[in-house]
Design a protein around this motif. Structure first.
Motif, mmCIF file in Angstrom:
data_model
loop_
_atom_site.group_PDB
_atom_site.id
_atom_site.type_symbol
_atom_site.label_atom_id
_atom_site.label_comp_id
_atom_site.label_asym_id
_atom_site.label_seq_id
_atom_site.Cartn_x
_atom_site.Cartn_y
_atom_site.Cartn_z
ATOM 1 N N ASP A 39 0.860 -1.680 0.157
ATOM 2 C CA ASP A 39 -0.403 0.097 0.175
ATOM 3 C C ASP A 39 0.865 1.565 -0.016
ATOM 4 O OD1 ASP A 39 -2.606 -1.495 -0.133
ATOM 5 O OD2 ASP A 39 -2.966 -1.254 2.282
ATOM 6 N N GLY A 40 1.647 1.273 -0.474
ATOM 7 C CA GLY A 40 2.612 2.544 -0.812
ATOM 8 C C GLY A 40 3.602 1.823 0.503
ATOM 9 N N PHE A 41 3.591 1.972 1.624
ATOM 10 C CA PHE A 41 4.601 1.750 2.375
ATOM 11 C C PHE A 41 5.910 0.658 2.223
ATOM 12 C CE2 PHE A 41 0.781 3.568 4.495
ATOM 13 C CZ PHE A 41 1.584 4.961 5.610
ATOM 14 N N ARG A 42 6.932 0.728 2.744
ATOM 15 C CA ARG A 42 8.096 0.085 2.693
ATOM 16 C C ARG A 42 8.662 0.200 4.135
ATOM 17 N NH1 ARG A 42 11.575 -2.420 -0.722
ATOM 18 N NH2 ARG A 42 13.903 -2.212 -0.401
ATOM 19 N N PHE A 43 9.035 -0.708 5.037
ATOM 20 C CA PHE A 43 9.568 -0.503 6.324
ATOM 21 C C PHE A 43 10.933 -0.911 6.300
ATOM 22 C CE2 PHE A 43 10.237 -2.241 10.150
ATOM 23 C CZ PHE A 43 10.379 -2.228 10.921
ATOM 24 N N GLY A 44 12.341 -1.141 7.092
ATOM 25 C CA GLY A 44 13.584 -1.425 7.190
ATOM 26 C C GLY A 44 13.787 -0.899 8.219
ATOM 27 N N VAL A 45 15.011 -1.885 8.646
ATOM 28 C CA VAL A 45 15.445 -1.873 10.152
ATOM 29 C C VAL A 45 16.956 -2.760 9.951
ATOM 30 C CG1 VAL A 45 13.940 -4.369 10.780
ATOM 31 C CG2 VAL A 45 15.390 -2.293 12.519
ATOM 32 N N GLY A 46 18.024 -2.614 10.313
ATOM 33 C CA GLY A 46 19.303 -2.449 10.182
ATOM 34 C C GLY A 46 19.947 -3.411 11.550
ATOM 35 N N VAL B 155 9.140 4.425 4.411
ATOM 36 C CA VAL B 155 9.288 5.358 3.276
ATOM 37 C C VAL B 155 7.775 5.122 2.794
ATOM 38 C CG1 VAL B 155 10.145 4.156 1.763
ATOM 39 C CG2 VAL B 155 10.529 6.593 1.271
ATOM 40 N N TYR B 156 6.792 6.227 2.248
ATOM 41 C CA TYR B 156 5.210 6.362 1.697
ATOM 42 C C TYR B 156 6.049 6.935 0.386
ATOM 43 C CZ TYR B 156 0.533 6.670 0.976
ATOM 44 O OH TYR B 156 -0.942 6.864 1.283
ATOM 45 N N GLU B 157 4.892 5.979 -0.176
ATOM 46 C CA GLU B 157 4.770 6.999 -1.775
ATOM 47 C C GLU B 157 3.073 6.572 -2.120
ATOM 48 O OE1 GLU B 157 8.167 5.514 -4.574
ATOM 49 O OE2 GLU B 157 7.055 6.719 -6.027
ATOM 50 N N ASN B 158 2.959 7.999 -3.283
ATOM 51 C CA ASN B 158 1.453 7.526 -2.740
ATOM 52 C C ASN B 158 1.517 8.865 -3.782
ATOM 53 O OD1 ASN B 158 -0.952 7.235 -3.788
ATOM 54 N ND2 ASN B 158 -2.061 7.357 -0.808
ATOM 55 N N GLY B 159 1.667 7.903 -5.594
ATOM 56 C CA GLY B 159 0.991 9.224 -6.825
ATOM 57 C C GLY B 159 2.546 10.447 -6.484
ATOM 58 N N PRO B 160 1.995 11.241 -6.078
ATOM 59 C CA PRO B 160 2.957 12.951 -6.158
ATOM 60 C C PRO B 160 3.406 12.824 -4.663
ATOM 61 C CG PRO B 160 0.621 13.468 -5.889
ATOM 62 C CD PRO B 160 0.392 12.128 -6.466
ATOM 63 N N LEU B 161 2.480 12.538 -3.774
ATOM 64 C CA LEU B 161 3.890 12.341 -2.616
ATOM 65 C C LEU B 161 4.613 11.031 -1.773
ATOM 66 C CD1 LEU B 161 3.321 13.302 0.625
ATOM 67 C CD2 LEU B 161 1.580 11.837 1.049
#
Lengths: 346, 346, 346
Positions: free
Chosen positions: A146-153, A182-188
């Motif tokens: 849904d436009g989200f991506r999560f990461g952990v190191g 990080v979130y990506e939704n069209g222009p945002l």
């Protein structure tokens, strides 16, 4: 079947640099390199293992185009990247090895049109944790959902081979955590990241006694919106008790992964980019790093203006002008960069 | 579309080397390497940008085959070559980065059948500027026109990253110029080149006080004519106030880019090559370096005889014998090389 | 036509290591790398020259995946391999350059299911000459004939560029010989190898006066038999007057190519491997190194258990546990390794 890609990037041009203090001025006119994109070559591969699972790897070397030597900042053979891992469209990816932190991956490009590139115009000039690499790291990143991506190191030692810990002695390694969204939704686009490292409690040549056992933290937030005629970027962050990336002019300033107990720095960036014609783009950004805790520290400002012209998908011409004052929080220390160059990816 | 080529060359064999002075003799029997062609690997690419324009790049690494280490002479990752640029059939090519000078490109192969290869048989043994690399260089070369090709390069610092110049202080960088012309018309080739560098006027660890601010110059001229049964080569050159490439035996001699105010060296070469059968070739050359300004300096002579046998377009067997006396202008210092080996390009 | 292959291997995971002596204990929990297979990338090529003859070359670089740096053990650019040569199905192959010795090629994999891999489980922990690289080497290997293959190599200097020998002075180079035989006939494999090097007789920084001019020898024999449900391995060897590969914990032990006049070490290995299901394999080995000549030296034992699971032909998961006591012949010095990881070849 393994597919292996040999890739790289080369960047060179002509420029003018000046560093000016209260009682000195130093200038350099000549060849510049690695401004638009740092010079690099690498190998990247993926092997299908069935069920949507892939074995993946990447190694990447940095170098200076003016001398052909390994990069001044990453003198190691594969100093920019060295990982192996597994990737699945369903489960995400897991890597072990050396790579950039989550903030470099998620935050930098959202916060500023210059991202972590363009030398002193980089957002990392003001945002301590925006472009850091950790050794000995296990990193997990989710797939996009849904436009989200999560990461952990988690890094068992942020810089160099991991040391043995003596029974009854302190921890000799710099443990680091990096995480974010990080979130990506069209222009945002929006990003939120957090980094921390803890300096060794054991006796260590790199850290003085009063720099040991300190936890240094940085969180950063940014958003960008693409109105098509222009794209706006903004970001804010805080770094506490030290500094992640190097911030030095000459011998003064803060080293990589340095600890300064009680240091409080607030960082701001505002940026704008706009397409010009079918192949051009104008970029501008203003960054601020405010060392609130230190009485004699001055607030660092940088103002940068850039232009890129795409000769193809892989080749750009660029021009850059950037001016910074109170560099590394030092009163009246000014740095100027003006340059034109070409950047080519393969 | 970018086309990237991974290329390289490997060269190894067995040989005998001897250095003899008035009161000592040193010998080495064993593996030789990089004699016919220096060991190297590199990446080279070109991307068509339309209208006959191409983005081009090249990076090249040198190494020693006997140890696997980076080359003794070029320890940097891409010490042999690191450039990016633009090329057009109409306008010529423009590169920035590290590469060989114009004399290495135009003069060396015309002046001697050994060119800049074959170790002590190389024309660069007597011609100081015949095989030099400069850092931080912008180089322009015309396309071939009526058999002529012209090139000129300017280096902002010939060796190492460019230094900042302090206001009111001297120039800390070694500025260098390289230029020349090559002509090819059927069996005839001719070349004329000029190189100069100026040592720093600022205080500099590499140059003593009396070596600073000196302009070192070298011009060189050569021609070759291919009579088909034999090909003749001849060249002449002068180097003034210093020396471009290293000329040392042990700790004595002249370092790379060294300045010696008033030094005058005249250099001569005569060479011959002849095909033997369908795959063989015999090469011979005599070089002279005459240090006219120095009373106690002796004239250096070298005599070299070589044979190559092509197993394929890319693989040669070779044999080389070379004898030099008054090496590095030192009385009775003699150097001998005898070897056989194989050279393979990919 | 030359065919060039770009190949490599990456290996990383998580592990626990412990070193324990009479009065100390040191532990390291974190990222491990290069356990199953050492991290490497290389170029390999062959060109058909006609009549079954090929020009061949190989260069191979080792690196650490946790830092991206060149391997701790092979810091050179192509420290793992750098050769050029000729190969024929009829006449065998001849290489010059740097490469592993015959024991690494013929003995290690026959003697133990772990071969020269899996870190402290490697057979080279107890067998000094089982995994050594020599510089400046000319090596000849026969083609396979009735299951037999024979090889012999001579190194003009085992480590580093060959030195000149002064007239009237001693030999400054470490000359080495490596030779051996391997036999393969259905389920049976057997290997017999011999290595020797002689330390310099000339004054040499690396060797003290009482370590000069000593000939160090090692011979090794091994056999394995594949019963399909299990495969058995066994080996025996002797090393005399020194030690070939490094055997150190901290600052104590034996350096690479060290000379200890009168030292006598007998080495033993027994190993077993068994397939588990279609993709799994269990490996186990016991190695012994018995320093018979030294009164206070203790016999070193190592016990190792491993498991590999093939995700594909090129990608393995692995687990390893290994325990060693009297490490480097030192009383009660114990080393433990436990780890899981992934290994990917391309």
């Amino acid at each position: 079947e393994t597919s292996v890609i040999l890739y790289g990037s080369l960047d060179g041009g002509i420029g003018y640099q000046r560093v000016r203090g209260n009682d000195f001025k130093a200038t350099r006119k000549g060849m510049i390199n690695g401004i638009r994109t740092e010079n690099q070559w690498g190998l990247q591969g993926a092997e299908d293992l069935g069920s949507g699972l892939q074995a993946i790897f990447q190694v990447e070397s940095g170098f200076d185009l003016n001398t052909g030597d390994t990069s001044e900042y990453e003198t190691r053979l594969f100093g920019r990247h060295a990982t192996v891992g597994l990737q699945s469209e369903t489960w995400g990816r897991l890597d072990v090895g050396r790579q950039t932190n989550i903030a470099a991956k998620y935050f930098a490009e959202v916060a500023s049109p210059f991202g972590e590139d363009f030398n002193q115009a980089s957002v990392s000039t003001a945002f301590s944790a925006a472009d850091v690499r950790y050794d000995n790291m296990v990193m997990y990143q989710t797939p996009e959902l849904d436009g989200f991506r999560f990461g952990v190191g988690y890094s068992f030692n942020a810089n160099g081979s991991q040391q043995y810990r003596l029974n009854g002695g302190g921890e000799p390694n710099v443990r680091a955590i990096t995480t974010g969204l990080v979130y990506e939704n069209g222009p945002l686009e929006a990003a939120l990241t957090y980094d921390q490292f803890k300096t060794p409690t054991a006796v260590n040549d790199q850290y003085d006694e009063d720099e040991r056992g300190i936890t240094v933290r940085s969180w950063n937030i940014a958003a960008s919106y693409d109105f098509e005629v222009i794209k706006l970027h903004a970001g804010f962050g805080q770094t506490r008790n030290g500094w992640f990336s190097e911030m030095e002019i000459g011998d003064e300033g803060l080293e990589e992964l340095s600890a300064v107990d009680g240091l409080k720095v607030n960082s701001y960036v505002a940026g704008i980019s706009a397409p010009v014609g079918s192949s051009g783009e104008i970029l501008a950004a203003w960054t601020v790093a405010d060392a609130r805790s230190e009485g004699d520290a001055k607030t660092q400002h940088s103002y940068s203006l850039g232009y890129t012209y795409a000769l193809s998908k892989r080749t750009d011409l660029y021009a850059i002008g950037s001016y910074a004052k109170n560099v590394a929080f030092q009163d009246d220390l000014k740095a100027t960069l003006i340059g034109v160059g070409m950047s080519h990816k393969f």
